[in-house]
Scaffold this active site. Structure first.
Site, PDB file in Angstrom:
ATOM      1  N   PHE A 158       0.866  -1.179   0.000  1.00 56.19           N
ATOM      2  CA  PHE A 158       0.000   0.000   0.000  1.00 56.19           C
ATOM      3  C   PHE A 158       0.905   1.232   0.000  1.00 56.19           C
ATOM      4  O   PHE A 158       1.733   1.402   0.895  1.00 56.19           O
ATOM      5  CB  PHE A 158      -0.920   0.038   1.224  1.00 56.19           C
ATOM      6  CG  PHE A 158      -1.847   1.228   1.209  1.00 56.19           C
ATOM      7  CD1 PHE A 158      -3.074   1.149   0.563  1.00 56.19           C
ATOM      8  CD2 PHE A 158      -1.495   2.407   1.817  1.00 56.19           C
ATOM      9  CE1 PHE A 158      -3.931   2.245   0.519  1.00 56.19           C
ATOM     10  CE2 PHE A 158      -2.334   3.511   1.787  1.00 56.19           C
ATOM     11  CZ  PHE A 158      -3.561   3.428   1.132  1.00 56.19           C
ATOM     12  N   ASP A 265       9.657   2.740   1.062  1.00 60.97           N
ATOM     13  CA  ASP A 265       8.454   3.422   1.535  1.00 60.97           C
ATOM     14  C   ASP A 265       8.354   3.205   3.040  1.00 60.97           C
ATOM     15  O   ASP A 265       7.922   2.151   3.504  1.00 60.97           O
ATOM     16  CB  ASP A 265       7.219   2.877   0.823  1.00 60.97           C
ATOM     17  CG  ASP A 265       5.935   3.598   1.241  1.00 60.97           C
ATOM     18  OD1 ASP A 265       5.927   4.242   2.313  1.00 60.97           O
ATOM     19  OD2 ASP A 265       4.936   3.507   0.513  1.00 60.97           O
ATOM     20  N   LYS A 294       2.975   9.980   7.775  1.00 65.96           N
ATOM     21  CA  LYS A 294       2.279   9.557   8.985  1.00 65.96           C
ATOM     22  C   LYS A 294       2.874  10.146  10.262  1.00 65.96           C
ATOM     23  O   LYS A 294       2.598  11.274  10.616  1.00 65.96           O
ATOM     24  CB  LYS A 294       2.205   8.038   9.046  1.00 65.96           C
ATOM     25  CG  LYS A 294       1.182   7.452   8.073  1.00 65.96           C
ATOM     26  CD  LYS A 294       0.948   5.982   8.313  1.00 65.96           C
ATOM     27  CE  LYS A 294      -0.056   5.384   7.330  1.00 65.96           C
ATOM     28  NZ  LYS A 294      -1.418   5.878   7.495  1.00 65.96           N
TER      29      LYS A 294
END
Length: 439
Positions: A158, A265, A294
């Site tokens: 994701f 990532d 995040k």
């Protein structure tokens, strides 16, 4: 009403209504009339305030937060040092575009992040509003620098919901359904999931190797046409999947052999969550590009792309952002990084060991839990199937513990890095009761 400081120390969970309470239900009804139905709500949580690892909802219920706003509130909710940094910056400068002008706090943060690049080499930084924008920047840079068009990602990955990031994402078909055609030139390969039965092989003796070399490079694309391989050092949405030792190093070697950029990532796994600043450091692997988001600013909207200096060859005007690197978000990030470096990464390693040990004991007590995996405070619980994972997520919520399902049949545990041993133990008690209720 308790102060924020008192809330952070509260003995959560403490439920005064059945969840969801009347005010929460009323808000959910209002929400349903005006918000986009695309929002993938997990359960009817309606937070009013939060501090540390404790959330107070609109009905006065206190809940123990073990999802941290989807791994975002790294320093806990409303950390006083982060709040003060935000207040101070907001009183001086709310916004000026760093894409066109020069902001001191922007440079401060870029210097700090460049100094944290794995391996200690010289790096350059581009700031964004989110993790998905950082991924987009990485793909654009990789294509610009290499002059190649293809990008490889992994099944279960994701990377975000914007078009380029969604093209890389392969965790659930619904994230891509009816949006095609997506970004051309994106290919996928198997991720090394050592937990799955029959896949517990070592290092590069895994389907990824034969698939990349024997399928993608043999039948679909010459490796000299591949700009980048984009990989999560630990998969997030895919179920908190930890690859076996040596797999990331083997990817690094393959990239070096073919002149391909390795993009890590770290949107979910970075900023101290695994006990190190970056999860890829656990394997001693140095990427060419690293993307963060995040937890980087404790809840303020910010992302970052870090890259080796020699890779950042694009020229003025090739990429920019009006809001990326907003001064207030930068101030929050600087304080977040200080806290993570000084204390919270090491704390995540310690409390993560306690969490993994407790979950291991819980797994041995029954058949519902098939396995436990993770690093630091990024922990996945493998269950029998998706339905069991979804039911356990809801059962935990009803008991005042906030967790989220992920992957095909997993529950992900990602509390703020300030979580205490007592809160770990309380969460384990609730999980045990929730699992028992499903039997």
């Amino acid at each position: 009403m308790s102060t924020i400081a008192e809330l952070a120390l509260a003995d959560a969970p403490r439920l005064v209504t059945e969840l969801p309470g009347p005010q929460a239900r009323a808000l959910v009804e209002r929400d349903a009339r005006v918000t986009s139905p695309s929002l993938p709500r997990a359960y009817p949580l309606v937070p009013a305030r939060a501090a540390g690892c404790v959330v107070e909802d609109v009905d006065g219920n206190l809940l123990l937060d073990f999802n941290a706003g989807i791994a975002v509130t790294s320093t806990g909710h409303a950390h006083p040092d982060v709040v003060e940094a935000i207040r101070r910056q907001a009183g001086e400068l709310l916004h000026y575009s760093a894409s066109d002008f020069y902001l001191p706090v922007y440079v401060d943060l870029c210097e700090r992040l460049a100094g944290l690049f794995p391996g200690g080499g010289r790096a350059r930084v581009f700031l964004t509003n989110s993790g998905t924008e950082a991924v987009e920047a990485a793909v654009k840079l990789a294509r610009w620098h290499t002059g190649r068009q293809y990008v490889i990602a992994f099944f279960g990955s994701f990377h975000g919901r914007t078009y380029g990031s969604a093209s890389l994402t392969a965790s659930k078909a619904r994230y891509r359904a009816r949006f095609g055609p997506l970004l051309p030139g994106v290919l996928h390969a198997p991720y090394a999931d050592s937990f799955r039965p029959n896949l517990g092989r070592s290092e590069w003796d895994f389907p990824t190797a034969s698939y990349l070399e024997g399928v993608l490079f043999e039948r679909l694309v010459e490796p000299e046409e591949v700009a980048a391989i984009v990989v999560e050092p630990i998969q997030g949405e895919g179920g908190y999947v930890v690859p076996p030792p040596g797999w990331l190093a083997a990817l690094r070697e393959l990239c070096d052999r073919h002149g391909i950029l390795l993009v890590a990532d770290e949107v979910q796994s970075g900023i101290g969550r695994t006990g190190r600043m970056w999860a890829i450091e656990r394997e001693g692997v140095v990427p060419d590009v690293l993307v963060a988001g995040k937890g980087i600013a404790s809840g303020m909207p910010l992302g970052a792309m870090l890259a080796r200096e020699e890779v950042v060859t694009w020229t003025p005007g090739t990429h920019g952002s009006t809001y990326g690197g907003n001064p207030v978000a930068c101030a929050a990030a600087l304080e977040t990084l200080r806290l993570v470096e000084d204390e919270l990464a090491a704390r995540a390693a310690e409390t993560g060991d306690r969490l993994l040990a407790g979950l291991g004991g819980l797994a041995r007590r029954g058949d519902a839990i098939r396995g436990v995996r993770g690093a630091g405070l990024m922990v996945g619980i493998e269950l029998a199937d998706h339905e069991t994972a979804a039911a356990l997520e809801q059962e935990c919520f009803r008991r005042g513990l906030l967790v989220l399902s992920a992957g095909d049949a997993a529950l992900r545990i990602s509390p703020p890095l300030v979580v205490t041993p007592a809160q770990i133990d309380r969460a384990l008690e609730i999980l045990a009761a929730a699992v028992g209720a499903l039997d």
